[in-house]
Scaffold this motif. Structure first.
Motif, PDB file in Angstrom:
ATOM      1  N   UNK A 174       0.826  -1.209   0.000  1.00  0.00           N
ATOM      2  CA  UNK A 174       0.000   0.000   0.000  1.00  0.00           C
ATOM      3  C   UNK A 174       0.865   1.266   0.000  1.00  0.00           C
ATOM      4  N   UNK A 175       1.972   1.225   0.726  1.00  0.00           N
ATOM      5  CA  UNK A 175       2.883   2.371   0.721  1.00  0.00           C
ATOM      6  C   UNK A 175       3.479   2.589  -0.669  1.00  0.00           C
ATOM      7  N   UNK A 176       3.768   1.505  -1.353  1.00  0.00           N
ATOM      8  CA  UNK A 176       4.298   1.614  -2.721  1.00  0.00           C
ATOM      9  C   UNK A 176       3.253   2.235  -3.645  1.00  0.00           C
ATOM     10  N   UNK A 177       2.015   1.799  -3.502  1.00  0.00           N
ATOM     11  CA  UNK A 177       0.945   2.349  -4.332  1.00  0.00           C
ATOM     12  C   UNK A 177       0.725   3.828  -4.041  1.00  0.00           C
ATOM     13  N   UNK A 178       0.747   4.202  -2.781  1.00  0.00           N
ATOM     14  CA  UNK A 178       0.555   5.607  -2.409  1.00  0.00           C
ATOM     15  C   UNK A 178       1.649   6.485  -3.008  1.00  0.00           C
ATOM     16  N   UNK A 179       2.877   5.996  -2.972  1.00  0.00           N
ATOM     17  CA  UNK A 179       3.985   6.777  -3.519  1.00  0.00           C
ATOM     18  C   UNK A 179       3.873   6.903  -5.032  1.00  0.00           C
ATOM     19  N   UNK A 180       3.405   5.854  -5.681  1.00  0.00           N
ATOM     20  CA  UNK A 180       3.209   5.909  -7.128  1.00  0.00           C
ATOM     21  C   UNK A 180       2.169   6.957  -7.496  1.00  0.00           C
ATOM     22  N   UNK A 181       1.097   7.029  -6.723  1.00  0.00           N
ATOM     23  CA  UNK A 181       0.065   8.052  -6.955  1.00  0.00           C
ATOM     24  C   UNK A 181       0.660   9.440  -6.734  1.00  0.00           C
ATOM     25  N   UNK A 182       1.424   9.594  -5.665  1.00  0.00           N
ATOM     26  CA  UNK A 182       2.026  10.889  -5.345  1.00  0.00           C
ATOM     27  C   UNK A 182       2.948  11.364  -6.459  1.00  0.00           C
ATOM     28  N   UNK A 207      -5.164   4.469  -9.702  1.00  0.00           N
ATOM     29  CA  UNK A 207      -3.913   3.845 -10.118  1.00  0.00           C
ATOM     30  C   UNK A 207      -4.213   2.476 -10.701  1.00  0.00           C
ATOM     31  N   UNK A 208      -3.651   2.223 -11.861  1.00  0.00           N
ATOM     32  CA  UNK A 208      -3.818   0.930 -12.516  1.00  0.00           C
ATOM     33  C   UNK A 208      -2.742  -0.014 -11.958  1.00  0.00           C
ATOM     34  N   UNK A 209      -3.140  -0.931 -11.105  1.00  0.00           N
ATOM     35  CA  UNK A 209      -2.204  -1.854 -10.473  1.00  0.00           C
ATOM     36  C   UNK A 209      -2.241  -3.200 -11.185  1.00  0.00           C
ATOM     37  N   UNK A 210      -1.073  -3.633 -11.627  1.00  0.00           N
ATOM     38  CA  UNK A 210      -0.954  -4.924 -12.286  1.00  0.00           C
ATOM     39  C   UNK A 210      -0.192  -5.895 -11.378  1.00  0.00           C
ATOM     40  N   UNK A 211      -0.424  -7.168 -11.572  1.00  0.00           N
ATOM     41  CA  UNK A 211       0.189  -8.201 -10.738  1.00  0.00           C
ATOM     42  C   UNK A 211       1.179  -8.998 -11.574  1.00  0.00           C
ATOM     43  N   UNK A 212       2.454  -8.852 -11.233  1.00  0.00           N
ATOM     44  CA  UNK A 212       3.504  -9.541 -11.975  1.00  0.00           C
ATOM     45  C   UNK A 212       4.407 -10.331 -11.057  1.00  0.00           C
ATOM     46  N   UNK A 213       5.510 -10.786 -11.615  1.00  0.00           N
ATOM     47  CA  UNK A 213       6.480 -11.580 -10.861  1.00  0.00           C
ATOM     48  C   UNK A 213       7.826 -11.460 -11.563  1.00  0.00           C
ATOM     49  N   UNK A 214       8.907 -11.523 -10.790  1.00  0.00           N
ATOM     50  CA  UNK A 214      10.250 -11.570 -11.357  1.00  0.00           C
ATOM     51  C   UNK A 214      10.840 -12.936 -11.061  1.00  0.00           C
ATOM     52  N   UNK A 215      10.999 -13.731 -12.101  1.00  0.00           N
ATOM     53  CA  UNK A 215      11.529 -15.076 -11.946  1.00  0.00           C
ATOM     54  C   UNK A 215      13.055 -15.062 -12.013  1.00  0.00           C
ATOM     55  N   UNK A 216      13.675 -15.739 -11.068  1.00  0.00           N
ATOM     56  CA  UNK A 216      15.119 -15.928 -11.109  1.00  0.00           C
ATOM     57  C   UNK A 216      15.426 -17.133 -11.974  1.00  0.00           C
TER      58      UNK A 216
END
Length: 278
Positions: free
Chosen positions: A21-29, A74-83
């Motif tokens: 949620x903090x990440x999303x808030x900062x993105x909006x800001x 904010x358009x939030x997408x759900x991804x992943x970073x695979x090692x």
């Protein structure tokens, strides 16, 4: 103007304590329109203690709640970073088929760097610096590029290749021992495969955050990707804290324009959507 950050981490990653949620808030800001959470999923990575994976079901539950909460803001997408590791090809294929990720980054975080007394291959993350113990920077960089090439050749479960040449952050002499021309034979093969497979190439501004004079990959790599016909460019700050979201995106935009790119790419349901830069 770049309005999407397609690479960021939260407390689902072993190397972040950030609240989503903090990440999303900062993105909006910061005026972003789109973000994509891409938490680390590094199967078999024991470099830092526990295996670097997370509960994917819990991840979707939390992220889908955020999608609903921030709808219209904010358009939030759900991804992943695979090692990526070549022997995990089937494992990752099953994972990405099982879950409806909007976006999948394929990154090489671990390199097979030696064998133990029983002949088992040992892997290490360049950040742990063991890769450089008995090698010159150039030898380590080449091994990383060769490992990346093998993974791009083997794997099809990702949409974009993450932070190509990030190994340079950890070399003894860092960028002083690195240039595109030194590894053009390998890098060209990586770029050609990405184009052939219709995979993207990530511009990762964390290189600038780490004090390098370039984002990953080096502009010479980006220019050559463009010359070869590459078009799919994704942009991410690789933020592990809210304050690093969209880090130095103005500089990243300058780099892209100087390399001949007029747009960047977002992924929705694994389909590219091109956005104009100019």
């Amino acid at each position: 103007m770049i309005q999407a950050d397609m690479h960021m981490h939260t407390w689902f990653s072993t190397d972040s304590e950030a609240c989503p949620r903090d990440m999303a808030d900062e993105a909006v800001r910061k005026g972003l329109k789109t973000i994509c959470f891409t938490d680390h999923f590094d199967k078999d990575d024991l470099e830092w203690g526990e295996e670097g994976i997370f509960d994917v079901d819990a991840y979707f539950v939390e992220m889908q709640k955020l999608q609903e909460e921030y709808a219209g803001k904010l358009n939030i997408r759900i991804g992943i970073e695979l090692g990526l590791r070549t022997y995990l090809k089937d494992y990752y294929e099953e994972l990405t088929k099982k879950y409806p990720f909007d976006f999948v980054i394929g990154s090489v975080h671990n390199v097979p760097y030696k064998k133990d007394a029983e002949g088992n291959i040992l892997y290490t993350d360049p950040a742990a610096e063991k890769l450089f113990t008995d090698r010159t920077d150039k030898e380590a960089y080449r091994l990383m590029m060769e490992t990346t090439l093998e993974n791009v050749r083997t794997s099809d479960c990702f949409q974009t290749l993450g932070h190509l040449d990030y190994v340079v952050r950890y070399g003894k002499s860092r960028e002083k021992e690195y240039s595109y021309t030194d590894y053009a034979d390998i890098i060209d093969e990586i770029l050609k495969l990405l184009i052939e497979k219709e995979k993207g190439l990530e511009v990762n501004s964390a290189g600038l955050k780490y004090g390098l004079p370039f984002a990953h990959p080096h502009p010479d790599v980006l220019k050559h990707y463009r010359e070869l016909g590459g078009e799919i460019i994704t942009i991410g700050a690789d933020a592990h804290k809210p304050e690093h979201i969209a880090y130095d995106f103005a500089k990243a935009e300058e780099i892209l324009k100087s390399c001949g790119f007029k747009y960047y790419t977002e992924f929705f349901e694994q389909k590219p959507v091109f956005k104009q830069l100019i």
